[in-house]
Design an enzyme around this catalytic site. Structure first.
Site, short mmCIF file in Angstrom:
data_model
loop_
_atom_site.label_atom_id
_atom_site.label_comp_id
_atom_site.label_asym_id
_atom_site.label_seq_id
_atom_site.Cartn_x
_atom_site.Cartn_y
_atom_site.Cartn_z
NE ARG A 40 -4.28 -1.59 1.81
CZ ARG A 40 -5.10 -2.09 2.72
NH1 ARG A 40 -4.82 -1.97 3.99
NH2 ARG A 40 -6.20 -2.70 2.36
CE LYS A 202 -21.90 -15.73 6.81
NZ LYS A 202 -22.08 -15.10 8.09
N GLY A 355 -10.79 -8.18 -0.92
CA GLY A 355 -9.55 -8.41 -0.20
C GLY A 355 -9.03 -9.83 -0.31
N GLY A 378 -13.31 -3.32 0.62
CA GLY A 378 -14.64 -2.78 0.89
C GLY A 378 -15.06 -1.73 -0.11
P1 ADP Z 1 -13.45 -11.14 -0.97
O1 ADP Z 1 -12.69 -10.65 0.24
O2 ADP Z 1 -12.54 -11.43 -2.13
O3 ADP Z 1 -14.58 -10.23 -1.33
P2 ADP Z 1 -15.11 -12.87 0.62
O4 ADP Z 1 -14.64 -12.20 1.86
O5 ADP Z 1 -16.50 -12.65 0.18
O6 ADP Z 1 -14.10 -12.56 -0.59
O7 ADP Z 1 -14.97 -14.46 0.79
C1 ADP Z 1 -13.75 -15.08 1.12
C2 ADP Z 1 -13.96 -16.25 2.02
O8 ADP Z 1 -14.91 -17.17 1.50
C3 ADP Z 1 -12.68 -17.03 2.21
O9 ADP Z 1 -12.26 -16.94 3.54
C4 ADP Z 1 -13.05 -18.47 1.83
O10 ADP Z 1 -12.49 -19.43 2.69
C5 ADP Z 1 -14.56 -18.45 1.95
N1 ADP Z 1 -15.19 -19.52 1.15
C6 ADP Z 1 -15.15 -19.67 -0.18
N2 ADP Z 1 -15.77 -20.79 -0.55
C7 ADP Z 1 -16.21 -21.39 0.57
C8 ADP Z 1 -16.94 -22.61 0.85
N3 ADP Z 1 -17.32 -23.43 -0.14
N4 ADP Z 1 -17.22 -22.89 2.15
C9 ADP Z 1 -16.83 -22.06 3.14
N5 ADP Z 1 -16.17 -20.91 2.94
C10 ADP Z 1 -15.84 -20.58 1.67
MG MG Z 2 -13.14 -10.79 2.38
#
Ligand code: ADP
Ligand code: MG
Length: 400
Positions: A40, A202, A355, A378
């Site tokens: 960063r 989620k 992230g 975010g």
């Molecule tokens: P980003 O930060 O890229 O927006 P998210 O925070 O929405 O992504 O999601 C990341 C998390 O989702 C990771 O910690 C990963 O382990 C979890 N994840 C992905 N697929 C699954 C799954 N099938 N079951 C449980 N957790 C999952």
């Molecule tokens: Mg995340």
């Protein structure tokens, strides 16, 4: 509306002036207070160097961690100042520990400093509540305001939003400009086919992204645990997989609305528990055992997703395909990252937001092979949701 950037400032607006730059130096520190990842800091060097080259002195504002509106040595920017000095050895970086406004203002007039780094903005009461008095005080620290902190632009704080009401010109830095250009272009005028790849844990955290992007994309590919909520909506048994029961109805509605635009995995990598990764095996999506959970997409899904990505001219990826932190459940995420890298080589525009997705790409050493990896988790999410980022809205519009 396009925003003015540092490149639009006239020579006389910078020569001999104090450029007050809000950066995002919210870097990880180890328990000895050493910076463990300076990505960063390096991300804002181009802006800092441009301003110095044009004869300005640079005054830097940033937050670090979550101190509660008062000084906390654990969150001091002092080690960040030391790292910054190493990155620009020919310039003199001064760190100002005092959070007293008068002292801070005095330091910005010290001609022996090329760059002045002020202490953590979240040591100041009023930063997070966007107190107008603090914003006015901060505005005394510079002659022009530059916001290069894309990662903080979704928060209306005194140093990211309030300040711009008291200090003009207020313009975007080069990092902010790149972020807005890539994400903005994808949402408003993408080269087609335009593909969104969504994943993560989620559906509830991504619902606004799905809503905003579904009408804009040609295909929306869905992996991660999110897929399981859709499976449930399709009447498919999901065993012990992470499913948001209160979102099943919504998923059903999206399936109806998205029709063939929505692409879901056809197979899954499952195991009895995350800790039992040695028992991982592949099943068709309608054969997830009752006592096992889906932790990754299967190989057939990987191939199908990669094929869709390979035909795309714009790809936005947000959210890993599986629990990429725990091999072998990183395989699907790897396959998607690889497919994006190949698409970039072919001339497609590939954008990674979020992230965890950015961390996955970095771990695979593929960051340089993406057109753009967003520095703001975010903030990029809110941007993809179609929300106005307050830190961006507050900046000067670029006249035509
Ligand atoms: P980003 O930060 O890229 O927006 P998210 O925070 O929405 O992504 O999601 C990341 C998390 O989702 C990771 O910690 C990963 O382990 C979890 N994840 C992905 N697929 C699954 C799954 N099938 N079951 C449980 N957790 C999952
Ligand atoms: Mg995340």
């Amino acid at each position: 509306m396009k925003k003015k950037t540092v490149r639009n400032l006239r020579a006389e607006e910078l020569r001999g002036k104090r450029a007050l730059v809000r950066v995002d130096f919210n870097v990880p520190l180890d328990d000895k207070g050493q910076v463990t990842d300076d990505t960063r800091i390096r991300a804002s060097l181009r802006t800092i160097e441009l301003l110095l080259d044009r004869g300005a002195r640079v005054v830097l504002l940033s937050h670090l961690g979550r101190p509660k509106g008062k000084p906390d040595p654990k969150y001091s920017l002092e080690p960040v100042g030391r790292r910054l000095q190493k990155l620009i050895p020919k310039k003199h970086v001064c760190f100002v520990e005092s959070t007293d406004t008068d002292e801070a203002v005095k330091s910005t007039h010290d001609k022996t400093c090329d760059v002045v780094l002020l202490e953590n903005t979240r040591f100041l009461g009023g930063e997070e509540s966007n107190d107008p008095r603090l914003a006015r005080g901060l505005a005394e620290l510079g002659d022009v305001y530059v916001n290069d902190a894309f990662g903080s632009a979704h928060r209306a704080h005194a140093s990211t939003e309030g300040i711009a009401h008291h200090l003009r010109p207020a313009v975007a830095g080069l990092l902010m400009e790149v972020e807005l250009d890539y994400l903005g272009q994808a949402l408003t005028d993408p080269k087609r086919p335009f593909i969104a790849v969504l994943g993560g844990a989620k559906i509830s955290g991504k619902i606004d992204v799905i809503e905003n992007m579904l009408p804009k994309v040609d295909r929306m590919v869905i992996g991660g645990a999110m897929a399981c909520t859709f499976f449930r909506a399709m009447g498919v048994e999901t065993g012990k997989s992470l499913v948001e029961l209160d979102r099943v109805e919504m998923a059903r509605e999206l399936l109806k609305r998205g029709k063939e635009k929505l692409v879901l995995p056809t197979d899954a990598v499952v195991a009895p528990a995350l800790e039992q990764s040695n028992a991982a095996h592949e099943v068709a999506r309608n054969a997830i055992p009752a006592n096992e959970a889906m932790f990754d997409i299967g190989r057939r899904s990987e191939q199908a997703f990669a094929e869709i990505i390979s035909a795309a001219r714009t790809v936005v990826w947000n959210g890993p395909m599986g629990v990429f932190e725990t091999p072998p459940f990183d395989h699907g995420t790897q396959a998607v990252a690889q497919a994006l890298a190949v698409a970039t080589d072919r001339g497609a525009t590939t954008i990674v937001g979020g992230g965890d997705s950015a961390a996955a790409v970095a771990r695979l050493g593929l960051d340089a092979r993406m057109s753009h990896v967003s520095t703001g988790g975010g903030a990029s999410l809110e941007f993809l949701e179609g929300k106005t980022l307050p830190g961006v809205a507050a900046l000067d519009d670029r006249g035509t």
